[in-house]
Design a protein around this motif. Structure first.
Motif, PDB file in Angstrom:
ATOM      1  N   TYR A 180      61.484 -55.116  85.149  1.00 24.14           N
ATOM      2  CA  TYR A 180      62.493 -56.411  84.807  1.00 24.14           C
ATOM      3  C   TYR A 180      62.011 -57.425  83.783  1.00 24.14           C
ATOM      4  O   TYR A 180      62.568 -57.911  83.074  1.00 24.14           O
ATOM      5  CB  TYR A 180      63.172 -56.901  85.934  1.00 24.14           C
ATOM      6  CG  TYR A 180      64.487 -56.692  86.217  1.00 24.14           C
ATOM      7  CD1 TYR A 180      64.934 -55.350  86.049  1.00 24.14           C
ATOM      8  CD2 TYR A 180      65.458 -57.510  86.760  1.00 24.14           C
ATOM      9  CE1 TYR A 180      66.389 -54.766  86.186  1.00 24.14           C
ATOM     10  CE2 TYR A 180      66.591 -57.093  86.866  1.00 24.14           C
ATOM     11  CZ  TYR A 180      67.227 -55.923  86.545  1.00 24.14           C
ATOM     12  OH  TYR A 180      68.562 -55.631  86.798  1.00 24.14           O
ATOM     13  N   TYR A 229      62.090 -56.990  79.825  1.00 27.52           N
ATOM     14  CA  TYR A 229      63.410 -56.991  79.206  1.00 27.52           C
ATOM     15  C   TYR A 229      63.083 -57.015  77.692  1.00 27.52           C
ATOM     16  O   TYR A 229      64.072 -56.340  77.184  1.00 27.52           O
ATOM     17  CB  TYR A 229      64.395 -58.325  79.878  1.00 27.52           C
ATOM     18  CG  TYR A 229      65.712 -58.095  79.345  1.00 27.52           C
ATOM     19  CD1 TYR A 229      66.752 -57.182  79.375  1.00 27.52           C
ATOM     20  CD2 TYR A 229      65.988 -59.189  78.283  1.00 27.52           C
ATOM     21  CE1 TYR A 229      67.969 -57.291  78.900  1.00 27.52           C
ATOM     22  CE2 TYR A 229      67.084 -59.070  77.718  1.00 27.52           C
ATOM     23  CZ  TYR A 229      68.165 -58.437  77.970  1.00 27.52           C
ATOM     24  OH  TYR A 229      69.138 -58.175  77.255  1.00 27.52           O
ATOM     25  N   ARG A 279      65.538 -52.125  89.801  1.00 28.27           N
ATOM     26  CA  ARG A 279      65.178 -53.534  89.039  1.00 28.27           C
ATOM     27  C   ARG A 279      64.258 -52.972  87.726  1.00 28.27           C
ATOM     28  O   ARG A 279      63.327 -53.318  87.660  1.00 28.27           O
ATOM     29  CB  ARG A 279      64.332 -54.425  89.450  1.00 28.27           C
ATOM     30  CG  ARG A 279      65.120 -55.106  90.852  1.00 28.27           C
ATOM     31  CD  ARG A 279      64.642 -56.014  91.626  1.00 28.27           C
ATOM     32  NE  ARG A 279      63.954 -57.045  90.787  1.00 28.27           N
ATOM     33  CZ  ARG A 279      64.513 -58.270  90.208  1.00 28.27           C
ATOM     34  NH1 ARG A 279      65.748 -58.356  90.454  1.00 28.27           N
ATOM     35  NH2 ARG A 279      63.979 -59.046  89.443  1.00 28.27           N
TER      36      ARG A 279
END
Length: 500
Positions: free
Chosen positions: A217, A220, A253
């Motif tokens: 995550y 990103y 995630r």
């Protein structure tokens, strides 16, 4: 009075009546002018003309106003013979013709537009229904039961581009089963995985092999940049990794990129474990140059305009080897779209990126010319030259082949920017090109291109397209090499036969 027709001032009062049918009671309308005082000038005898008109309907029981033509203006008159028949005046069934014309003129265009809109909407619906029907016949995007491979699962074939970029807008996650990790970089890990293809005729579950690049995550931005680069349909090329789709896996995630799986792995691994021939070098080097040239080009192979792309991290571990021994560029996490609308400030914010060992001198020194987008391409060409040097170092056409070493192999495994500055900037160092390398005509030509590509002056470097054309021109050398190999084999066979 019975049988008499009342006319008078009311005739003039109704020369311009209202436009719709109505029942009116005008003021000062006489009923019987011979009985009560009124403003009427006369009670008319229907036997005589009035205003030159014969009153034909004087026997009516109601005073129904009718328009009479030829009076110089709109003129209405009524006559009746009933008891106090002129008490009420009627304009029954009258509609002003001018009002009708205005209504028609106003409504006809609206009706025509409405018909056109309805017709267009109907045609659009029919077209979409036919498209949907056609897609259903071919099979839905997520159902690969038709058996057409979108990825490879053996050494004998490569991924097909048939479905590339067709899955970019999936709302449902693909049914994927991770197999094993096959690579790891700064921002992500790469896994070999199985994409479920639906049940086969025999009832067994079918799979196709894909590669999954998994970002956590907090990575990103890197995932988003690579996804946007891959999503450009103009990026598609034989020497660029085929892309399927990108997914956000909220439960894990993680962010995923789903691409082709090439079992030969990256170029660095291939060179470590294989010694290549001149033909292999010609195939690998030419395809690498064509891939980089496609990125840098401002038009596609069919002539359509495209936005040029700078890879900014070209190195042997970011190049995959296909089963036909051609190169395939991958890892676009640091790539930059060279859009003419980008400002100098936006380009400056891109920072000093790449792998230190492969950084061009101007990138190491942070003096890249931000006002010229060609500068980013020139930095890519420098990195490509180092990769071509790696290929030659493992080619048997140079004679004795040593163990694989990366460019500037005398430095530590992962040299920092400062170490590379000392070697590349201060000492103007480049990987060594021994004299024995240039004994082979083809290798000599490639080495000449390499030296022009890693020139210290970015403006003096060749373009990737020029390098690709030079490899194309070497095709005759490759054919000569194949002929020589065949002649050697024939001579050996004759020699063996004679010995016997």
């Amino acid at each position: 009075m019975q049988g008499r027709t009342a006319v008078g001032d009311f005739l003039h009062a109704y020369k311009h009546p209202p436009a719709r049918a109505s029942i009116l009671k005008p003021r000062q309308l006489c009923k019987f002018c011979d009985v009560r005082a009124t403003t009427c000038a006369v009670c008319h005898n229907p036997a005589h003309k009035l205003y030159g008109l014969v009153l034909e309907d004087y026997n009516n029981s109601k005073c129904e106003m009718k328009e009479r033509k030829g009076m110089g203006s709109q003129f209405f008159i009524c006559s009746c013979s009933g008891e106090e028949c002129n008490e009420h005046i009627f304009f029954n069934s009258y509609v002003n013709s001018q009002v009708v014309s205005v209504i028609l003129v106003s409504l006809v265009p609206l009706l025509v537009m409405a018909v056109l809109v309805i017709t267009s909407f109907y045609c659009y619906r029919v077209y979409r229904q036919r498209q949907a029907s056609s897609r259903r016949k071919r099979g839905p995007p997520l159902d690969f039961s038709d058996g057409r491979a979108i990825m490879i699962d053996d050494e004998g074939s490569d991924s097909s581009s048939t479905h590339a970029n067709n899955l970019n807008h999936n709302t449902e996650l693909l049914p994927i089963e991770l197999d094993m990790q096959v690579g790891k970089g700064r921002f992500a890990e790469v896994y070999k995985a199985k994409l479920k293809q639906g049940s086969s005729v025999s009832g067994e579950q079918g799979f196709e092999t894909v590669a999954i690049k998994i970002f956590q995550y907090d990575e990103y931005a890197s995932w988003k940049n690579e996804k946007e680069i891959f999503s450009d349909a103009d990026l598609r090329h034989d020497n660029v990794l085929h892309f399927l789709t990108a997914e956000e896996r909220k439960v894990q995630r993680q962010y995923w990129l789903i691409t082709a799986y090439l079992p030969r792995g990256n170029l660095q691994e291939y060179l470590i474990h294989h010694i290549i021939s001149w033909h292999d070098l010609w195939m690998l080097g030419g395809s690498l140059a064509r891939g980089v040239a496609h990125l840098h080009s401002d038009h596609t192979t069919c002539g359509r305009y495209k936005v040029p792309i700078a890879h900014r991290d070209i190195k042997s571990s970011n190049i995959l080897v296909k089963s036909d021994l051609t190169c395939c560029l991958c890892d676009f996490g640091l790539a930059l779209r060279l859009d003419n609308t980008l400002s100098v400030d936006e380009l400056a914010n891109s920072g000093q990126v790449g792998t230190a060992r492969y950084m061009a001198p101007e990138v190491l020194e942070s003096r890249i010319n931000l006002e010229n987008i060609e500068s980013f391409k020139q930095a890519d060409v420098y990195s490509m030259a180092l990769v071509l040097w790696e290929m030659i170092s493992r080619c048997n056409a140079i004679g004795e082949v040593k163990e694989y070493e990366p460019p500037f192999g005398n430095l530590r495994e992962h040299p920092c920017v400062e170490s590379m500055k000392d070697s590349v900037l201060r000492d103007r160092g480049r990987p060594e090109i021994p004299d024995r390398w240039i004994n082979h005509t083809g290798i000599q030509m490639v080495c000449a291109s390499i030296e022009e590509c890693w020139d210290h002056d970015p403006e003096a470097r060749l373009t990737a397209q020029c390098v690709a054309e030079r490899f194309y021109d070497m095709e005759y050398l490759d054919k000569l090499s194949d002929r020589s190999d065949s002649e050697e084999k024939i001579t050996e066979e004759i020699f063996v036969v004679d010995e016997k």
